[in-house]
Design an enzyme around this catalytic site. Sequence first.
Site, PDB file in Angstrom:
ATOM      1  N   HIS A  46     -23.645  19.279  47.745  1.00 13.00           N
ATOM      2  CA  HIS A  46     -24.401  18.953  46.533  1.00 13.00           C
ATOM      3  C   HIS A  46     -24.432  17.430  46.408  1.00 13.00           C
ATOM      4  O   HIS A  46     -23.381  16.795  46.236  1.00 13.00           O
ATOM      5  CB  HIS A  46     -23.748  19.578  45.293  1.00 13.00           C
ATOM      6  CG  HIS A  46     -23.910  21.062  45.234  1.00 13.00           C
ATOM      7  ND1 HIS A  46     -22.915  21.911  44.843  1.00 13.00           N
ATOM      8  CD2 HIS A  46     -24.995  21.842  45.528  1.00 13.00           C
ATOM      9  CE1 HIS A  46     -23.372  23.168  44.881  1.00 13.00           C
ATOM     10  NE2 HIS A  46     -24.624  23.142  45.307  1.00 13.00           N
ATOM     11  N   GLU A  49     -22.592  15.297  43.820  1.00 17.13           N
ATOM     12  CA  GLU A  49     -21.129  15.342  43.812  1.00 17.13           C
ATOM     13  C   GLU A  49     -20.598  14.403  44.885  1.00 17.13           C
ATOM     14  O   GLU A  49     -19.634  14.707  45.590  1.00 17.13           O
ATOM     15  CB  GLU A  49     -20.656  16.785  44.036  1.00 17.13           C
ATOM     16  CG  GLU A  49     -21.093  17.710  42.908  1.00 17.13           C
ATOM     17  CD  GLU A  49     -21.017  19.192  43.257  1.00 17.13           C
ATOM     18  OE1 GLU A  49     -20.510  19.533  44.340  1.00 17.13           O
ATOM     19  OE2 GLU A  49     -21.495  20.000  42.437  1.00 17.13           O
ATOM     20  N   HIS A 153     -16.239  19.875  46.261  1.00 16.11           N
ATOM     21  CA  HIS A 153     -17.269  19.895  45.217  1.00 16.11           C
ATOM     22  C   HIS A 153     -16.731  19.210  43.959  1.00 16.11           C
ATOM     23  O   HIS A 153     -15.590  18.777  43.911  1.00 16.11           O
ATOM     24  CB  HIS A 153     -17.615  21.354  44.847  1.00 16.11           C
ATOM     25  CG  HIS A 153     -18.458  22.079  45.844  1.00 16.11           C
ATOM     26  ND1 HIS A 153     -19.796  22.310  45.648  1.00 16.11           N
ATOM     27  CD2 HIS A 153     -18.146  22.630  47.038  1.00 16.11           C
ATOM     28  CE1 HIS A 153     -20.286  22.974  46.687  1.00 16.11           C
ATOM     29  NE2 HIS A 153     -19.305  23.190  47.548  1.00 16.11           N
ATOM     30  N   GLU A 206     -12.678  22.062  44.208  1.00 18.58           N
ATOM     31  CA  GLU A 206     -13.478  21.560  43.091  1.00 18.58           C
ATOM     32  C   GLU A 206     -12.711  20.441  42.384  1.00 18.58           C
ATOM     33  O   GLU A 206     -11.766  20.708  41.633  1.00 18.58           O
ATOM     34  CB  GLU A 206     -13.784  22.686  42.096  1.00 18.58           C
ATOM     35  CG  GLU A 206     -14.872  23.650  42.533  1.00 18.58           C
ATOM     36  CD  GLU A 206     -16.296  23.142  42.220  1.00 18.58           C
ATOM     37  OE1 GLU A 206     -16.437  22.067  41.603  1.00 18.58           O
ATOM     38  OE2 GLU A 206     -17.246  23.854  42.594  1.00 18.58           O
TER      39      GLU A 206
HETATM   40 ZN   LIG Z   1     -21.015  21.691  44.098  1.00 20.21          ZN
END
Ligand SMILES: [Zn+2]
Length: 236
Positions: A46, A49, A153, A206
């Site tokens: 992404h 990010e 992420h 994350e």
């Molecule tokens: Zn992500």
Amino acid sequence: MSHSPSEFGPLTYIPRCYGYSEKGSVLEVYEPHSELPQILIMGAIHGDESLSTVLLSECLRSIQDHELKSSVILAANPDGVVAGTRCNSRGVDLNRNYPTDNWSPDPVYYRNRPGTPQNIALSPGDVPGSESETKALIKLILEIKPSLIVSIHGFLGCMDDPDASSIAKDIAQRSGLELVPDVGYATPGSFGSWCKEQAIPIITYELPSQEITEMKRIHIPILKDLLTGRYHKMLV
Ligand SMILES: [Zn+2]
């Protein structure tokens, strides 16, 4: 030529090109010169990010060539990083573009900050595996056959590992992040679902939403240990 480690200087480690993005950007992987079982660590599937790219880059710049024991992708979605978007240059959420049993043609809705409606629509691609970033990463993974993938992420602040592996437990404990079996919502066509179907263990790391200096203080040592092989002995 080996580089002189500096977290703040240029990145001199030479990557390998594993493909090209839809826009023609080079997709790069930094590889170890070792025979150890490989961990693949990747950031920024992404593009919004891209703090993951910065953290991994600082780790890579602070070690000698021979210390690298894992494969590293700084940005799996380089065009998204440059544009500051979650999606790639064609508006596709690459993390919903993988050819999995649960892939769905429906738009993907996300929110870009907590507390806001989940109403920003992106495409999962016309067909599963439609994007060249996806195809290139699949080809790379089937070639290098990593024993573990860690995909970074932000910013849900959890350690997602459906297997609750000892590596994920250790990282969760060191980082103070909660170990969870999933991120709490359906992710059809995600990279994680594809890895699961290929029987490749994957940890979705994350990062929390945290002050940047604190973020670096806590997470860079962990990522550096993943890069330099400290966790290889815990691979099963
Ligand atoms: Zn992500």
